[in-house]
Scaffold this active site. Structure first.
Site, PDB file in Angstrom:
ATOM      1  N   HIS A 287       0.840  -1.198   0.000  1.00 60.47           N
ATOM      2  CA  HIS A 287       0.000   0.000   0.000  1.00 60.47           C
ATOM      3  C   HIS A 287       0.876   1.248   0.000  1.00 60.47           C
ATOM      4  O   HIS A 287       2.071   1.165   0.273  1.00 60.47           O
ATOM      5  CB  HIS A 287      -0.901   0.032   1.249  1.00 60.47           C
TER       6      HIS A 287
ATOM      7  N   ASP B  19       0.808   5.156   1.940  1.00 56.54           N
ATOM      8  CA  ASP B  19       0.134   5.808   3.060  1.00 56.54           C
ATOM      9  C   ASP B  19      -0.550   7.077   2.535  1.00 56.54           C
ATOM     10  O   ASP B  19       0.060   7.860   1.806  1.00 56.54           O
ATOM     11  CB  ASP B  19       1.152   6.173   4.158  1.00 56.54           C
TER      12      ASP B  19
ATOM     13  N   HIS C 239       4.831   0.104   0.022  1.00 58.76           N
ATOM     14  CA  HIS C 239       5.587  -0.707   0.975  1.00 58.76           C
ATOM     15  C   HIS C 239       4.680  -1.807   1.528  1.00 58.76           C
ATOM     16  O   HIS C 239       3.457  -1.759   1.375  1.00 58.76           O
ATOM     17  CB  HIS C 239       6.165   0.175   2.097  1.00 58.76           C
TER      18      HIS C 239
ATOM     19  N   ARG D  18       7.946  -9.017  15.114  1.00 54.19           N
ATOM     20  CA  ARG D  18       8.302  -7.651  14.719  1.00 54.19           C
ATOM     21  C   ARG D  18       7.333  -6.715  15.424  1.00 54.19           C
ATOM     22  O   ARG D  18       6.124  -6.964  15.452  1.00 54.19           O
ATOM     23  CB  ARG D  18       8.163  -7.493  13.204  1.00 54.19           C
TER      24      ARG D  18
HETATM   25  C1  LIG Z   1      -7.562  -1.060   3.902  1.00 56.31           C
HETATM   26  C2  LIG Z   1      -7.409   0.081   4.534  1.00 56.31           C
HETATM   27  C3  LIG Z   1      -6.636   0.228   5.817  1.00 56.31           C
HETATM   28  C4  LIG Z   1      -6.360   1.724   5.836  1.00 56.31           C
HETATM   29  C5  LIG Z   1      -7.702   2.259   5.329  1.00 56.31           C
HETATM   30  C6  LIG Z   1      -7.869   1.422   4.064  1.00 56.31           C
HETATM   31  O1  LIG Z   1      -9.199   1.380   3.589  1.00 56.31           O
HETATM   32  C7  LIG Z   1      -6.919   1.989   2.981  1.00 56.31           C
HETATM   33  C8  LIG Z   1      -5.728   2.757   3.610  1.00 56.31           C
HETATM   34  C9  LIG Z   1      -5.181   2.046   4.856  1.00 56.31           C
HETATM   35  C10 LIG Z   1      -4.172   2.874   5.653  1.00 56.31           C
HETATM   36  C11 LIG Z   1      -2.699   2.636   5.270  1.00 56.31           C
HETATM   37  C12 LIG Z   1      -1.817   3.559   6.125  1.00 56.31           C
HETATM   38  C13 LIG Z   1      -2.218   3.538   7.609  1.00 56.31           C
HETATM   39  O2  LIG Z   1      -1.792   2.321   8.196  1.00 56.31           O
HETATM   40  C14 LIG Z   1      -3.753   3.683   7.779  1.00 56.31           C
HETATM   41  C15 LIG Z   1      -4.123   3.886   9.251  1.00 56.31           C
HETATM   42  C16 LIG Z   1      -4.246   4.783   6.908  1.00 56.31           C
HETATM   43  O3  LIG Z   1      -4.463   5.934   7.189  1.00 56.31           O
HETATM   44  O4  LIG Z   1      -4.508   4.281   5.643  1.00 56.31           O
HETATM   45  C17 LIG Z   1      -4.410   2.488   7.098  1.00 56.31           C
HETATM   46  C18 LIG Z   1      -5.935   2.364   7.177  1.00 56.31           C
HETATM   47  C19 LIG Z   1      -6.396   1.513   8.374  1.00 56.31           C
HETATM   48  O5  LIG Z   1      -5.670   0.626   8.836  1.00 56.31           O
HETATM   49  O6  LIG Z   1      -7.548   1.719   8.800  1.00 56.31           O
HETATM   50  O1  LIG Z   2       4.600  -2.246  10.446  1.00 54.57           O
HETATM   51  C1  LIG Z   2       5.343  -1.699   9.645  1.00 54.57           C
HETATM   52  O2  LIG Z   2       6.564  -1.739   9.729  1.00 54.57           O
HETATM   53  C2  LIG Z   2       4.746  -0.884   8.514  1.00 54.57           C
HETATM   54  C3  LIG Z   2       3.240  -0.911   8.526  1.00 54.57           C
HETATM   55  C4  LIG Z   2       2.612   0.100   7.625  1.00 54.57           C
HETATM   56  O3  LIG Z   2       3.106   0.368   6.575  1.00 54.57           O
HETATM   57  C5  LIG Z   2       1.381   0.781   8.058  1.00 54.57           C
HETATM   58  O4  LIG Z   2       0.880   0.479   9.170  1.00 54.57           O
HETATM   59  O5  LIG Z   2       0.892   1.638   7.302  1.00 54.57           O
HETATM   60 FE   LIG Z   3       2.153   2.066   5.598  1.00 51.64          FE
END
Ligand SMILES: C=C1C[C@]23C[C@@]1(O)CC[C@H]2[C@@]12CC[C@H](O)[C@@](C)(C(=O)O1)[C@H]2[C@@H]3C(=O)O
Ligand SMILES: O=C(O)CCC(=O)C(=O)O
Ligand SMILES: [Fe+2]
Length: 329
Positions: free
Chosen positions: A200, A202, A257, A267
């Site tokens: 994904h 961020d 990543h 981890r």
């Molecule tokens: C599958 C998902 C988890 C996420 C919200 C989403 O619909 C798409 C973006 C995902 C992500 C990736 C980065 C961060 O870990 C996170 C908190 C964010 O802001 O976007 C996660 C979201 C999540 O875990 O709720």
């Molecule tokens: O756990 C990690 O080292 C990265 C996880 C990550 O990319 C995320 O939580 O968005």
């Molecule tokens: Fe991430």
């Protein structure tokens, strides 16, 4: 800028290529140029000489490990992640799963609110180490963003960092725990690659990762190859988010990543996601745009992007909906 050497990393029974990840010394007077170059080339870099005491990291790591080592029934008492709270294997609400447990918190420019997630045990100590850590890491993220503004020669210097310092900054913080997976071979269908956290980008402006000394994090290079990031518990890894990609009109790239599970060691990672206030317009910075340069993206606010992003699966190309179609004549 020092560049970490290319080598291979052994993750359980598998060997992964590592790559020349840019290492930035925050005390180097040239750091602003090196950071900017790394954000353009990789969307990823490692920060050393950051000034954050090791204790700030190990205190929180210890408290987080205590939590994740509680019996499952205790952890299940924490509100289920939606999106904030405790999550086990399910990531987000659109069907993604991974070999991971996590705690996700909301944070503005000041504190991680205790109201968002209640933790069992001696939670007073947990909240104080959490807030000390997040404050230190936010300040470092702001310093990195100020060096980026400097490196790109844009004014004012706080044009990016103000978003994280704003009282209404919509940031979040995550503790990810990847338990060792003893059945990794079987669960991975024999290829040894079990997804801890799927690929994904961020959505926010900038993310700061610190982990214990366990492998697992990988980044995707421009040519699509996955390379392993050698862990370093004393340093921080910076990730360019989708919003910073837009604000630089594609000069920086939000790096893809993922994390692979490990059969031997747990981890534990802690990630700060620096986001803007909800009503902030996410658009290329005017001071960066050259004459006649057009935005590659439609106009949107962070609220609109976040709402759309949270409807997507992890690996979706979230910015796709906001890219302008280039007319080919
Ligand atoms: C599958 C998902 C988890 C996420 C919200 C989403 O619909 C798409 C973006 C995902 C992500 C990736 C980065 C961060 O870990 C996170 C908190 C964010 O802001 O976007 C996660 C979201 C999540 O875990 O709720
Ligand atoms: O756990 C990690 O080292 C990265 C996880 C990550 O990319 C995320 O939580 O968005
Ligand atoms: Fe991430």
């Amino acid at each position: 800028m020092v560049v970490s050497s290319q080598t291979t990393l052994q993750n359980s029974s598998h060997i992964f290529k590592t790559c020349n990840i840019p290492v930035i010394d925050m005390l180097d007077p040239q750091a602003k140029f090196h950071i900017t170059k790394a954000c353009q080339e990789f969307g990823f870099l490692k920060v050393v000489n950051h000034g954050i005491p090791n204790e700030t990291m190990t205190n929180l790591e210890g408290d987080a490990a205590k939590f994740f080592n509680l019996p499952q029934c205790e952890k299940n008492k924490v509100c289920p992640a939606n999106p904030f709270g405790y999550g086990n294997k399910r990531i987000g609400s659109n069907g993604d799963v991974g070999w991971v447990e996590y705690l996700l918190f909301t944070t503005n420019s000041e504190i991680v609110s205790e109201k968002s997630v209640s933790i069992p045990g001696n939670s007073q100590l947990f909240w104080s180490s959490l807030n000390e850590y997040v404050t230190a890491v936010r300040n470092m993220a702001c310093l990195v963003l100020e060096k980026i503004a400097d490196g790109l020669t844009i004014e004012p210097k706080n044009v990016l960092s103000r978003l994280l310092r704003d009282q209404k900054s919509d940031s979040c913080f995550r503790l990810n725990y990847y338990p060792p997976c003893t059945e990794l071979e079987a669960l991975s269908g024999g290829n040894g690659n079990l997804i801890g956290f799927g690929e994904h980008t961020d959505p926010q402006v900038i993310s700061v990762i610190r982990s214990n000394n366990t492998t697992g994090l990988q980044i995707s290079l421009r040519d699509g190859t996955w390379v392993s990031v050698p862990p370093d518990q004393y340093s921080f890894f910076i990730i360019v988010g989708d919003s910073l990609q837009v604000m630089t009109n594609g000069r920086f790239r939000g790096v893809k990543h993922r994390v692979l599970a490990n059969s031997l060691k747990a981890r534990l990672s802690m990630i700060y996601f620096g986001g803007p206030p909800l009503n902030e317009k996410i658009a290329p910075l005017s001071s960066l745009m050259e004459e006649g340069e057009e935005s590659l993206y439609k106009e949107f606010t962070w609220h609109e992007y976040k709402k759309s992003a949270y409807k997507t699966r992890l690996s979706d190309h979230r910015l796709g909906l906001f890219e302008k179609k280039i007319e080919v004549s």
